[in-house]
Design an enzyme around this catalytic site. Sequence first.
Site, short mmCIF file in Angstrom:
data_model
loop_
_atom_site.label_atom_id
_atom_site.label_comp_id
_atom_site.label_asym_id
_atom_site.label_seq_id
_atom_site.Cartn_x
_atom_site.Cartn_y
_atom_site.Cartn_z
N LYS A 1 5.06 16.54 -0.83
CA LYS A 1 6.22 16.05 -1.59
C LYS A 1 7.40 15.61 -0.74
CE LYS A 1 4.63 18.66 -5.25
NZ LYS A 1 3.68 19.13 -4.23
N THR B 1 8.36 -19.36 18.13
CA THR B 1 7.21 -18.50 18.45
C THR B 1 7.55 -17.87 19.80
OG1 THR B 1 6.02 -20.24 19.63
CG2 THR B 1 5.53 -20.04 17.29
N HIS B 2 7.14 -16.63 19.99
CA HIS B 2 7.49 -15.88 21.20
C HIS B 2 9.01 -15.80 21.39
CE1 HIS B 2 3.23 -16.44 22.39
NE2 HIS B 2 3.42 -17.64 21.87
N TYR C 1 -8.40 22.48 -4.05
CA TYR C 1 -6.97 22.62 -3.79
C TYR C 1 -6.72 23.57 -2.62
CZ TYR C 1 -2.01 23.53 -4.20
OH TYR C 1 -0.67 23.64 -3.92
N GLU D 1 20.94 -2.69 10.86
CA GLU D 1 20.33 -1.79 11.86
C GLU D 1 19.74 -0.55 11.21
OE1 GLU D 1 22.70 -2.12 15.96
OE2 GLU D 1 24.01 -1.81 14.25
N SER E 1 33.93 -1.47 16.17
CA SER E 1 33.71 -0.48 17.21
C SER E 1 35.00 0.31 17.39
CB SER E 1 33.32 -1.19 18.50
OG SER E 1 33.66 -0.39 19.60
N ASN F 1 -2.89 23.74 -10.38
CA ASN F 1 -3.51 22.74 -9.51
C ASN F 1 -3.63 21.38 -10.20
OD1 ASN F 1 -3.70 24.89 -7.84
ND2 ASN F 1 -5.94 25.08 -7.89
N SER G 1 8.48 26.03 -3.06
CA SER G 1 8.54 24.56 -3.03
C SER G 1 9.54 24.03 -4.06
CB SER G 1 7.15 23.95 -3.29
OG SER G 1 6.70 24.31 -4.58
N GLN H 1 0.99 21.11 -0.93
CA GLN H 1 2.37 21.05 -1.42
C GLN H 1 3.32 20.42 -0.38
OE1 GLN H 1 3.71 24.92 -2.68
NE2 GLN H 1 5.01 25.22 -0.92
N LYS I 1 34.54 -6.31 18.04
CA LYS I 1 33.14 -6.18 17.60
C LYS I 1 32.95 -6.07 16.10
CE LYS I 1 29.87 -4.65 19.91
NZ LYS I 1 28.94 -3.62 20.30
N1 ARG Z 1 3.68 24.15 -5.66
C1 ARG Z 1 2.30 23.81 -5.63
C2 ARG Z 1 2.10 22.40 -5.06
O1 ARG Z 1 3.04 21.69 -4.94
C3 ARG Z 1 1.76 23.84 -7.01
C4 ARG Z 1 0.35 24.27 -7.09
C5 ARG Z 1 0.18 25.68 -6.66
N2 ARG Z 1 -1.14 26.11 -6.87
C6 ARG Z 1 -1.57 27.24 -6.37
N3 ARG Z 1 -2.80 27.56 -6.59
N4 ARG Z 1 -0.80 28.02 -5.68
O2 ARG Z 1 1.00 21.98 -4.71
#
Ligand code: ARG
Length: 459
Positions: A325, A155-156, A317, A290, A277, A110, A23, A322, A283
Amino acid sequence: MSKKNSQKFIKRLSNEVGDFTVSLDLDIRLYEYDIKGSKVHAEMLAMQNIITQQDKNLIVEGLDQILLEIQSDSFPWDYTLEDIHMNVESRLHEKIGPVAGKLHTARSRNDQISLDTRMFVKDACTEINDLIKELQETIVDLAQKSTNIIMPGYTHLQRAQPVLLAHHFLAYYEMLKRDIQKFTYVFEEADNMPLGSAALAGTPHPINRDFVAEQLNFSKITSNSIDAVSDRDFILSFLFASSVFITHISRFSEELILWSSSEFNFIQMSNDFTTGSSIMPQKRNPDFAEISRGKSGRTIGNLVSLFTILKGLPLAYNRDLQEDKNGLFDSYDTVTSVLKIFNMMLKDIKLNAENLTSAANESLSLATDIADYLVEKGLDFRESYSIASSISDHSLSTGKSISNFTMNDYKTFSALFQEDVLEINIQTSVDSRTSYGGTATKNVLSQINLARQQLNEKQ
Ligand code: ARG
């Protein structure tokens, strides 16, 4: 299969397996939070006599060097080491030897990742709210410039009643006000310090969680270690606030796109925010508006994605987490870039005041005023409505606008009409809407003042 080939296969497989779980590409963005959190954790461990002052000093110095290495692009990232936490810890080993191993006392990745992400979300909310305020300033400036411009309110997507353009702009000010409230709430939700939850059960070491919270500017500490390491609600809330915000921007963009078309011709966007364009020389495409509208797709998608990740997860956990993100960073990047571009674009638009006003004048938008007029003369609203509606039909079929009606024209519809009906025009219509929140000029002027006050308070 020859030995060589089978080894190659195993190697490839193991690379693919590694790539699948890594990650680092994403959580590399959390390095400052990770190092800051680790330094405070080490301080706390020393303060509680869990590690010696000497070890703490080594750890903190090592972490400071690592921070500099990352900032100067000389950090040797190792993608076989999964994530940011492992990279920092392993580099610390290289720098200070086995003492590095003491840093992870009373901690797990964690609770560490939860801490880092919460710090990121808090900063993101602060930054986004500052940018939203800048956009609000631009909107209030636009409103200030357009308190004399009357447009047809819709409206509409049908012309409905005359309103001040300033009133229309201020509608977006209100939406953004709610967005600030939402991001402020998200900040408070994320502002809950999880370190000390360790893997899921807490730790036997005599740690001091309040100290860590205070040092890292958290106002609360989490109360349940199982929840703390598995909770991603604050990210859901961030993605929700982002989705609502981007929906507002998308609606605003849609109006700018419509308004800049020849059909409306209410505004003009300069060449800086339109593109030509490749085939049609006349244009001017409103690409920036947009794209701002289109960015709602991925932002709402990120919210749905995290809901889907979370909905079936048992406590505590799980590695699925993960996957939070990608969407978090993407929505943050999207929202901040849209805020900057959209603000610039809005500052650049030119208002076609005459077209706005003549659209309001040409329309049947005074029909409600005629009905309201008859109510004032003693007729009940339903009866008044029906007369006003016949007048509209007449206006439509003859092409004569209500603002050009003579006294004789009116009299053919009702004996209740008197000379004062001729005073009804789009300006009197607007200024009669004095109910709080209505479009009367004096209301709108005081809303502009109020908005300025609110923006000053929030500095
Ligand atoms: N890269 C992991 C995450 O983003 C970190 C935690 C990993 N924990 C584990 N027990 N493998 O959640």
